[in-house]
Design an enzyme around this catalytic site. Structure first.
Site, PDB file in Angstrom:
ATOM      1  N   PRO A 132     100.644  22.979  52.266  1.00 20.41           N
ATOM      2  CA  PRO A 132      99.513  22.389  51.538  1.00 20.41           C
ATOM      3  C   PRO A 132      98.873  21.223  52.310  1.00 20.41           C
ATOM      4  O   PRO A 132      97.668  21.051  52.269  1.00 20.41           O
ATOM      5  CB  PRO A 132     100.156  21.903  50.236  1.00 20.41           C
ATOM      6  CG  PRO A 132     101.330  22.810  50.047  1.00 20.41           C
ATOM      7  CD  PRO A 132     101.840  23.112  51.419  1.00 20.41           C
ATOM      8  N   GLY A 133      99.681  20.474  53.056  1.00 26.12           N
ATOM      9  CA  GLY A 133      99.154  19.286  53.739  1.00 26.12           C
ATOM     10  C   GLY A 133      98.744  19.518  55.180  1.00 26.12           C
ATOM     11  O   GLY A 133      98.362  18.566  55.867  1.00 26.12           O
ATOM     12  N   GLY A 135      97.384  22.546  58.400  1.00 26.14           N
ATOM     13  CA  GLY A 135      97.126  23.875  58.952  1.00 26.14           C
ATOM     14  C   GLY A 135      96.999  23.740  60.456  1.00 26.14           C
ATOM     15  O   GLY A 135      97.804  24.255  61.221  1.00 26.14           O
ATOM     16  N   ARG A 283      62.995  50.024  54.620  1.00 23.91           N
ATOM     17  CA  ARG A 283      62.160  49.143  53.798  1.00 23.91           C
ATOM     18  C   ARG A 283      60.785  48.946  54.449  1.00 23.91           C
ATOM     19  O   ARG A 283      60.700  48.656  55.646  1.00 23.91           O
ATOM     20  CB  ARG A 283      62.866  47.780  53.683  1.00 23.91           C
ATOM     21  CG  ARG A 283      62.152  46.759  52.851  1.00 23.91           C
ATOM     22  CD  ARG A 283      62.315  47.066  51.399  1.00 23.91           C
ATOM     23  NE  ARG A 283      61.815  45.982  50.555  1.00 23.91           N
ATOM     24  CZ  ARG A 283      61.709  46.094  49.242  1.00 23.91           C
ATOM     25  NH1 ARG A 283      62.065  47.219  48.625  1.00 23.91           N
ATOM     26  NH2 ARG A 283      61.259  45.085  48.527  1.00 23.91           N
ATOM     27  N   GLN A 294      57.672  42.622  64.663  1.00 22.43           N
ATOM     28  CA  GLN A 294      58.378  42.106  65.841  1.00 22.43           C
ATOM     29  C   GLN A 294      59.486  41.098  65.472  1.00 22.43           C
ATOM     30  O   GLN A 294      60.538  41.065  66.108  1.00 22.43           O
ATOM     31  CB  GLN A 294      57.374  41.452  66.801  1.00 22.43           C
ATOM     32  CG  GLN A 294      57.967  41.257  68.181  1.00 22.43           C
ATOM     33  CD  GLN A 294      57.012  40.584  69.117  1.00 22.43           C
ATOM     34  OE1 GLN A 294      56.400  39.560  68.778  1.00 22.43           O
ATOM     35  NE2 GLN A 294      56.858  41.134  70.302  1.00 22.43           N
ATOM     36  N   ILE A 352      67.693  40.369  56.635  1.00 26.28           N
ATOM     37  CA  ILE A 352      66.914  41.610  56.751  1.00 26.28           C
ATOM     38  C   ILE A 352      66.880  42.350  55.414  1.00 26.28           C
ATOM     39  O   ILE A 352      65.894  42.983  55.066  1.00 26.28           O
ATOM     40  CB  ILE A 352      67.496  42.500  57.884  1.00 26.28           C
ATOM     41  CG1 ILE A 352      67.156  41.890  59.250  1.00 26.28           C
ATOM     42  CG2 ILE A 352      66.985  43.938  57.794  1.00 26.28           C
ATOM     43  CD1 ILE A 352      67.819  42.582  60.432  1.00 26.28           C
ATOM     44  N   GLY A 355      65.973  40.262  49.175  1.00 22.49           N
ATOM     45  CA  GLY A 355      66.663  39.979  47.907  1.00 22.49           C
ATOM     46  C   GLY A 355      67.834  40.900  47.656  1.00 22.49           C
ATOM     47  O   GLY A 355      68.836  40.512  47.042  1.00 22.49           O
ATOM     48  N   GLU A 378      93.821  31.596  62.005  1.00 21.72           N
ATOM     49  CA  GLU A 378      94.341  31.626  63.375  1.00 21.72           C
ATOM     50  C   GLU A 378      93.760  30.490  64.229  1.00 21.72           C
ATOM     51  O   GLU A 378      93.586  30.631  65.436  1.00 21.72           O
ATOM     52  CB  GLU A 378      94.006  32.977  64.018  1.00 21.72           C
ATOM     53  CG  GLU A 378      95.200  33.795  64.466  1.00 21.72           C
ATOM     54  CD  GLU A 378      95.943  34.416  63.286  1.00 21.72           C
ATOM     55  OE1 GLU A 378      97.066  33.966  63.053  1.00 21.72           O
ATOM     56  OE2 GLU A 378      95.434  35.324  62.637  1.00 21.72           O
TER      57      GLU A 378
HETATM   58  C1  LIG Z   1      92.367  33.390  53.762  1.00 18.65           C
HETATM   59  C2  LIG Z   1      93.319  32.618  54.619  1.00 18.65           C
HETATM   60  C3  LIG Z   1      94.459  33.237  55.106  1.00 18.65           C
HETATM   61  C4  LIG Z   1      95.389  32.509  55.864  1.00 18.65           C
HETATM   62  N1  LIG Z   1      96.547  33.131  56.286  1.00 18.65           N
HETATM   63  C5  LIG Z   1      97.518  32.375  56.871  1.00 18.65           C
HETATM   64  C6  LIG Z   1      98.799  32.952  57.188  1.00 18.65           C
HETATM   65  O1  LIG Z   1      99.021  34.151  56.998  1.00 18.65           O
HETATM   66  N2  LIG Z   1      99.774  32.137  57.665  1.00 18.65           N
HETATM   67  C7  LIG Z   1      99.564  30.808  57.904  1.00 18.65           C
HETATM   68  O2  LIG Z   1     100.480  30.132  58.353  1.00 18.65           O
HETATM   69  N3  LIG Z   1      98.340  30.245  57.653  1.00 18.65           N
HETATM   70  C8  LIG Z   1      97.324  30.988  57.140  1.00 18.65           C
HETATM   71  N4  LIG Z   1      96.106  30.421  56.851  1.00 18.65           N
HETATM   72  C9  LIG Z   1      95.913  28.995  57.094  1.00 18.65           C
HETATM   73  C10 LIG Z   1      94.982  28.712  58.257  1.00 18.65           C
HETATM   74  O3  LIG Z   1      95.629  29.011  59.463  1.00 18.65           O
HETATM   75  C11 LIG Z   1      94.541  27.251  58.141  1.00 18.65           C
HETATM   76  O4  LIG Z   1      93.714  27.154  57.000  1.00 18.65           O
HETATM   77  C12 LIG Z   1      93.807  26.799  59.378  1.00 18.65           C
HETATM   78  O5  LIG Z   1      94.693  26.691  60.466  1.00 18.65           O
HETATM   79  C13 LIG Z   1      93.138  25.425  59.149  1.00 18.65           C
HETATM   80  O6  LIG Z   1      94.030  24.515  58.619  1.00 18.65           O
HETATM   81  P1  LIG Z   1      93.636  23.619  57.334  1.00 18.65           P
HETATM   82  O7  LIG Z   1      93.061  24.559  56.328  1.00 18.65           O
HETATM   83  O8  LIG Z   1      94.808  22.826  56.948  1.00 18.65           O
HETATM   84  O9  LIG Z   1      92.480  22.688  57.842  1.00 18.65           O
HETATM   85  P2  LIG Z   1      92.706  21.248  58.545  1.00 18.65           P
HETATM   86  O10 LIG Z   1      93.699  21.366  59.639  1.00 18.65           O
HETATM   87  O11 LIG Z   1      92.973  20.252  57.478  1.00 18.65           O
HETATM   88  O12 LIG Z   1      91.263  21.016  59.163  1.00 18.65           O
HETATM   89  C14 LIG Z   1      90.137  20.593  58.367  1.00 18.65           C
HETATM   90  C15 LIG Z   1      88.928  20.432  59.301  1.00 18.65           C
HETATM   91  O13 LIG Z   1      89.210  19.447  60.309  1.00 18.65           O
HETATM   92  C16 LIG Z   1      89.059  20.015  61.613  1.00 18.65           C
HETATM   93  N5  LIG Z   1      90.066  19.430  62.501  1.00 18.65           N
HETATM   94  C17 LIG Z   1      91.415  19.375  62.323  1.00 18.65           C
HETATM   95  N6  LIG Z   1      91.994  18.761  63.367  1.00 18.65           N
HETATM   96  C18 LIG Z   1      91.017  18.427  64.232  1.00 18.65           C
HETATM   97  C19 LIG Z   1      90.980  17.782  65.505  1.00 18.65           C
HETATM   98  N7  LIG Z   1      92.091  17.375  66.128  1.00 18.65           N
HETATM   99  N8  LIG Z   1      89.783  17.598  66.100  1.00 18.65           N
HETATM  100  C20 LIG Z   1      88.629  18.040  65.501  1.00 18.65           C
HETATM  101  N9  LIG Z   1      88.587  18.652  64.290  1.00 18.65           N
HETATM  102  C21 LIG Z   1      89.766  18.858  63.685  1.00 18.65           C
HETATM  103  C22 LIG Z   1      89.262  21.499  61.420  1.00 18.65           C
HETATM  104  O14 LIG Z   1      88.658  22.251  62.471  1.00 18.65           O
HETATM  105  C23 LIG Z   1      88.593  21.717  60.075  1.00 18.65           C
HETATM  106  O15 LIG Z   1      87.204  21.807  60.259  1.00 18.65           O
HETATM  107  C24 LIG Z   1      95.132  31.143  56.164  1.00 18.65           C
HETATM  108  C25 LIG Z   1      93.957  30.539  55.703  1.00 18.65           C
HETATM  109  C26 LIG Z   1      93.057  31.259  54.935  1.00 18.65           C
HETATM  110  C27 LIG Z   1      91.816  30.574  54.434  1.00 18.65           C
END
Ligand SMILES: Cc1cc2nc3c(=O)[nH]c(=O)nc-3n(C[C@H](O)[C@H](O)[C@H](O)COP(=O)(O)OP(=O)(O)OC[C@H]3O[C@@H](n4cnc5c(N)ncnc54)[C@H](O)[C@@H]3O)c2cc1C
Length: 400
Positions: A132-133, A135, A283, A294, A352, A355, A378
């Site tokens: 949660p905290g 990614g 269309r 164009q 394209i 509506g 990813e």
């Molecule tokens: C539908 C879905 C499926 C997913 N499936 C998986 C899965 O199977 N397994 C898994 O482990 N995870 C999964 N994820 C998680 C995904 O990998 C993360 O959401 C992603 O890595 C981004 O992390 P965060 O959401 O915590 O964003 P954050 O890390 O909090 O980032 C928030 C924003 O800050 C930017 N940011 C962060 N750090 C920096 C930096 N150093 N410099 C500049 N900008 C930065 C980011 O680019 C983003 O714009 C999934 C996510 C979604 C939405």
């Protein structure tokens, strides 16, 4: 099949596999995708069909019952599947990543135990780094594994598991604090076998998959949280048998996953282009087909250029990895380019449609809600640019 996104130099086997998958996508996926997506329904019949085609074992070595195909074959298959429905490519993607991680880093016992049943699609994989905290910042993970004799006891909460409910094997990254001073050496991947389903897991005490996260798109495939409360995992389910290697194993998995996300972007963009160019010839406004204006032709030209460029870059990144070369630069570029271009091509196809693009009756509405996920999963665009930027500075370093 149109002229765009062709791949030179494929073997006959690769061409046969792709023709079979293309046919499957046209007959079994495209006709039902939008309806299933709107209902957020898991595509059980499609998954069964993919099992029969052997797609879950596409890259698993033949000695374990797979087809032993390359990353390129896999990426091209994913491109075709995503052209039909991106969610279906999500069902195979985490499975593919986990199979790759076990094949590349697992002990012999782990390979023998998991890979044959993964190849048959009997075991299906999910991978779990995010919490949660966090990614992007994987070093900040807090889910903990503490050694207790021949077991590890896992506690914490994971987030965003694609296939979290439907999978029967989850590769979970935890902090284990056994490696050394660097946080990157204190992470371990655990292979947890579980039953498919939601709620407290009957076969793994303490493990709960609370339910599906409601999403704007990428529906049908389940995305979940994972709660671990004193979950006991045998020490022989540490991936590779040795703690402290989890971060590197996950990064390897994500690196092949990036080519895969690029391939998904290519597939979705190609479909959006097909929908846009078809609609433009149907269309009429101001006495002629809109394709004859164009401004619309320019849009189509831009869209096709992006579809082609993204495809060629994705193919190049896959071939580098298949050739045994480091491909983090190319995979980062391909993922970045393909996901951004995908969003732009989908947006143009939507425009394209006028509506009607806003109506749920038209497929482009679904694609419009799917494309943004590729900008995040990813590794976000910013993270790709960080990887690419760092690698460029390594490659082009000048003497002090
Ligand atoms: C539908 C879905 C499926 C997913 N499936 C998986 C899965 O199977 N397994 C898994 O482990 N995870 C999964 N994820 C998680 C995904 O990998 C993360 O959401 C992603 O890595 C981004 O992390 P965060 O959401 O915590 O964003 P954050 O890390 O909090 O980032 C928030 C924003 O800050 C930017 N940011 C962060 N750090 C920096 C930096 N150093 N410099 C500049 N900008 C930065 C980011 O680019 C983003 O714009 C999934 C996510 C979604 C939405």
């Amino acid at each position: 099949m149109g002229r765009l996104a062709q791949t030179d130099g494929l073997t006959e086997i690769q061409r046969d596999i792709l023709a079979t998958v293309r046919d499957f996508v046209d007959k079994e996926i495209i006709p039902v995708a939008t309806e299933l997506e709107h209902k957020d329904e898991y595509p059980t019949a499609i998954v069964e069909g993919m099992k029969q085609l052997g797609l879950f074992g596409l890259t698993i070595p033949e000695e374990y019952g797979g087809l032993g195909e390359s990353l390129l074959t896999y990426a091209l298959v994913v491109e075709e599947i995503a052209r039909g429905w991106m969610s279906v490519s999500g069902i195979v993607n985490t499975h593919f990543i986990v199979a790759h991680m076990i094949n590349a880093h697992g002990t012999q016992e782990q390979k023998d135990h998991f890979l044959p049943r993964m190849a048959a699609g009997e075991i299906r994989g999910a991978f779990s780094m995010s919490e949660p905290g966090l990614g992007s910042d994987v070093s900040a993970i807090s889910t903990k594994g503490v050694k207790d004799g021949e077991f590890y006891v896992l506690n914490g909460q994971k987030m965003w598991l694609t296939n979290g409910g439907t999978s029967t094997l989850v590769a979970v990254l935890c902090k284990t604090d056994e490696g050394g001073s660097s946080p990157y050496k204190n992470m371990t991947t655990f292979l947890i076998e579980k039953e498919a389903g939601f709620g407290p897991n009957p076969s793994v005490p303490g493990l709960t998959v609370p339910g599906k996260i409601e999403k704007m798109g990428y529906k049908g495939v389940d995305t979940t949280e994972l709660v671990l409360q004193d979950v006991r995992v045998p020490a022989n389910r540490v991936l590779g048998g040795v703690p402290g290697r989890g971060f590197y194993q996950m990064m390897d998995g994500v690196e092949v996953g990036r080519v895969n996300v690029a391939a998904r972007g290519c597939g979705v963009a190609r479909r959006a282009f097909e929908l846009g160019i078809a609609y433009a010839q149907q269309r009429s406004t101001f006495g002629k087909k809109i394709a004859e204006h164009q401004a619309i032709q320019f849009k189509l030209a831009e869209m096709a250029t992006k579809v082609e460029a993204a495809h060629q870059m994705m193919v190049m990144a896959a071939r580098k990895k298949d050739g045994g070369e480091r491909n983090d630069l190319e995979a980062g570029m391909a993922k970045y380019l393909a996901s951004e271009y995908c969003k732009e091509v989908v947006e143009d196809a939507f425009r394209i449609h006028g509506g009607y693009g806003f109506s749920k009756e038209y497929e482009i509405e679904r694609l419009y809600r799917e494309a943004p996920m590729l900008l995040i999963g990813e590794g976000t665009a910013e993270i790709q640019k960080m990887i690419v930027g760092r690698r460029l500075l390594e490659e082009y370093r000048i003497a002090d």
